[in-house]
Design an enzyme around this catalytic site. Structure first.
Site, mmCIF file in Angstrom:
data_model
loop_
_atom_site.group_PDB
_atom_site.id
_atom_site.type_symbol
_atom_site.label_atom_id
_atom_site.label_comp_id
_atom_site.label_asym_id
_atom_site.label_seq_id
_atom_site.Cartn_x
_atom_site.Cartn_y
_atom_site.Cartn_z
ATOM 1 C CG ASP A 103 -0.330 -0.245 2.537
ATOM 2 O OD1 ASP A 103 0.901 -0.433 2.595
ATOM 3 O OD2 ASP A 103 -1.056 -0.260 3.544
ATOM 4 C CG ASP A 106 7.118 6.231 6.289
ATOM 5 O OD1 ASP A 106 7.847 7.107 5.782
ATOM 6 O OD2 ASP A 106 6.680 6.319 7.457
ATOM 7 N NE ARG A 168 -7.380 -1.635 7.769
ATOM 8 C CZ ARG A 168 -6.044 -1.632 7.806
ATOM 9 N NH1 ARG A 168 -5.359 -1.216 6.765
ATOM 10 N NH2 ARG A 168 -5.412 -2.054 8.876
HETATM 11 P P1 5GP Z 1 7.439 1.251 6.450
HETATM 12 O O1 5GP Z 1 7.804 -0.074 7.050
HETATM 13 O O2 5GP Z 1 7.832 1.419 5.012
HETATM 14 O O3 5GP Z 1 7.890 2.410 7.297
HETATM 15 O O4 5GP Z 1 5.887 1.380 6.540
HETATM 16 C C1 5GP Z 1 5.060 0.580 5.837
HETATM 17 C C2 5GP Z 1 3.756 0.426 6.554
HETATM 18 O O5 5GP Z 1 3.528 1.466 7.517
HETATM 19 C C3 5GP Z 1 2.645 0.506 5.554
HETATM 20 O O6 5GP Z 1 2.349 -0.764 5.035
HETATM 21 C C4 5GP Z 1 1.539 1.103 6.379
HETATM 22 O O7 5GP Z 1 0.848 0.095 7.045
HETATM 23 C C5 5GP Z 1 2.244 1.977 7.397
HETATM 24 N N1 5GP Z 1 2.328 3.392 6.969
HETATM 25 C C6 5GP Z 1 3.414 4.098 6.614
HETATM 26 N N2 5GP Z 1 3.090 5.362 6.299
HETATM 27 C C7 5GP Z 1 1.758 5.459 6.435
HETATM 28 C C8 5GP Z 1 0.812 6.508 6.244
HETATM 29 O O8 5GP Z 1 1.105 7.662 5.844
HETATM 30 N N3 5GP Z 1 -0.485 6.207 6.499
HETATM 31 C C9 5GP Z 1 -0.891 4.978 6.922
HETATM 32 N N4 5GP Z 1 -2.203 4.818 7.150
HETATM 33 N N5 5GP Z 1 -0.042 3.962 7.110
HETATM 34 C C10 5GP Z 1 1.275 4.202 6.873
#
Ligand code: 5GP
Length: 185
Positions: A103, A106, A168
């Site tokens: 999705d 980050d 969601r």
């Molecule tokens: P990462 O491991 O890349 O930091 O984050 C990935 C996960 O963090 C995504 O699959 C999501 O569940 C959550 N996430 C990161 N940024 C956002 C955001 O701006 N909004 C939401 N709702 N979830 C996020």
């Protein structure tokens, strides 16, 4: 209370129409790239559910689908970095052309964990498609092969993305009002 969900949105980033147009384009591009090879779509639940539902219908080729669940420890709006598997795949991916469907990327820690895990299972190839990319948050040198939209450093909700399991079902992507998760300043 009717309308309460929308009241928590600071700003709409992508309308349902913009999302549909971009996802259709992405699906066509990916389908063209996989011509002659059958992709196996490994979807990271739950946030990618609306995206995969639209993306796979925009791919006019033979494909298969599986789901994987991961959770990063900790709540709130920042990732803790510790990731664990909450739901494993149903089927073997050995020798298959895996396309991971995410999705949002980050920090990249979730994706790094999933890729490490999948590569141990001897797939023929692994590529990644993410609906949203937030490059400003990146802690690892990890990139998706296909990106729907690149967004600024903000916490977004809707089209599958949640805050505390809510929002969601919003048909658009929006920025969550800060006072919803941080309380009044
Ligand atoms: P990462 O491991 O890349 O930091 O984050 C990935 C996960 O963090 C995504 O699959 C999501 O569940 C959550 N996430 C990161 N940024 C956002 C955001 O701006 N909004 C939401 N709702 N979830 C996020």
């Amino acid at each position: 209370m009717a309308g309460a969900m929308h009241d928590d949105v600071e700003e709409i980033l992508f309308t349902p129409e913009q999302i549909q147009a971009r996802v259709a384009e992405l699906g066509q591009q990916i389908a063209a790239d996989y011509a002659g090879r059958e992709p196996h779509l490994v979807t990271i639940v739950k946030g990618s559910i609306p995206f995969i539902a639209d993306l796979m219908r925009a791919m006019d080729i033979t494909l298969s689908l599986d789901l994987i669940g991961v959770a990063s420890y900790g709540a709130g709006t920042t990732s803790s970095g510790e990731v664990r598997l909450t739901k494993d795949l149903d089927d073997s991916i050995e020798g298959r052309h895996v396309l991971v469907v995410e999705d949002i990327i980050d920090t990249g820690l979730t994706l790094a964990y999933v890729l490490r895990n999948l590569r141990q299972r001897a797939p023929a190839s692994v590529r990644v498609v993410t609906f949203l990319d937030k490059p400003s948050g990146r802690g690892t040198a990890i990139e998706a092969d296909y990106v729907g939209f690149t967004i600024p450093d903000a916490f977004v909700i809707g089209y599958g993305l949640d805050w505390n399991q809510r929002y969601r079902n919003l048909p658009y992507v929006g920025i969550l009002k800060r006072d919803v998760y941080a309380g009044p300043l």
